[in-house]
Write a protein that holds these residues in place. Sequence first.
Motif, PDB file in Angstrom:
ATOM      1  N   ARG A  19       0.834  -1.220   0.000  1.00 17.78           N
ATOM      2  CA  ARG A  19       0.000   0.000   0.000  1.00 17.78           C
ATOM      3  C   ARG A  19       0.860   1.259   0.000  1.00 17.78           C
ATOM      4  NH1 ARG A  19      -3.411  -3.307   2.848  1.00 17.78           N
ATOM      5  NH2 ARG A  19      -2.587  -2.796   4.904  1.00 17.78           N
ATOM      6  N   LEU A  20       1.969   1.254   0.745  1.00 20.52           N
ATOM      7  CA  LEU A  20       2.866   2.418   0.745  1.00 20.52           C
ATOM      8  C   LEU A  20       3.429   2.689  -0.648  1.00 20.52           C
ATOM      9  CD1 LEU A  20       4.862   1.910   4.061  1.00 20.52           C
ATOM     10  CD2 LEU A  20       3.224   3.728   3.548  1.00 20.52           C
ATOM     11  N   GLN A  22       2.064   1.771  -3.495  1.00 20.63           N
ATOM     12  CA  GLN A  22       0.953   2.241  -4.326  1.00 20.63           C
ATOM     13  C   GLN A  22       0.679   3.725  -4.090  1.00 20.63           C
ATOM     14  OE1 GLN A  22      -2.093  -0.571  -3.166  1.00 20.63           O
ATOM     15  NE2 GLN A  22      -1.782  -1.773  -5.034  1.00 20.63           N
ATOM     16  N   MET A  23       0.700   4.149  -2.825  1.00 23.28           N
ATOM     17  CA  MET A  23       0.478   5.566  -2.509  1.00 23.28           C
ATOM     18  C   MET A  23       1.586   6.435  -3.096  1.00 23.28           C
ATOM     19  SD  MET A  23      -1.035   5.403   1.416  1.00 23.28           S
ATOM     20  CE  MET A  23       0.165   6.583   1.915  1.00 23.28           C
ATOM     21  N   GLY A  26       1.214   6.682  -6.795  1.00 24.99           N
ATOM     22  CA  GLY A  26       0.075   7.535  -7.114  1.00 24.99           C
ATOM     23  C   GLY A  26       0.411   9.015  -6.983  1.00 24.99           C
ATOM     24  N   LYS A  27       1.170   9.362  -5.947  1.00 23.49           N
ATOM     25  CA  LYS A  27       1.549  10.754  -5.723  1.00 23.49           C
ATOM     26  C   LYS A  27       2.643  11.224  -6.678  1.00 23.49           C
ATOM     27  CE  LYS A  27       0.255  11.098  -0.894  1.00 23.49           C
ATOM     28  NZ  LYS A  27       0.676  11.452   0.463  1.00 23.49           N
TER      29      LYS A  27
END
Length: 67
Positions: A19-20, A22-23, A26-27
């Motif tokens: 998840r980290l 992916q975040m 995304g950013k």
Amino acid sequence: MAGRSREVVLIEDNSDDERLVQMALGKSGIEHSLVVLRDGEEAWNWFAARVPAGSQRSEHPGVVLLD
């Protein structure tokens, strides 16, 4: 490179770390597709499948991340 999607391969068995990543991707604003593989064996099989038998050519991801 604007408009060009990069394939990102993540070899990670921890869903929180996934998840980290992916975040962060995304950013980043980088156009990408994410492939998540859970361990070395799965990664080996995935990469091996990308090289057709008897071929010298394969498709390579833009980035490979592993821990």
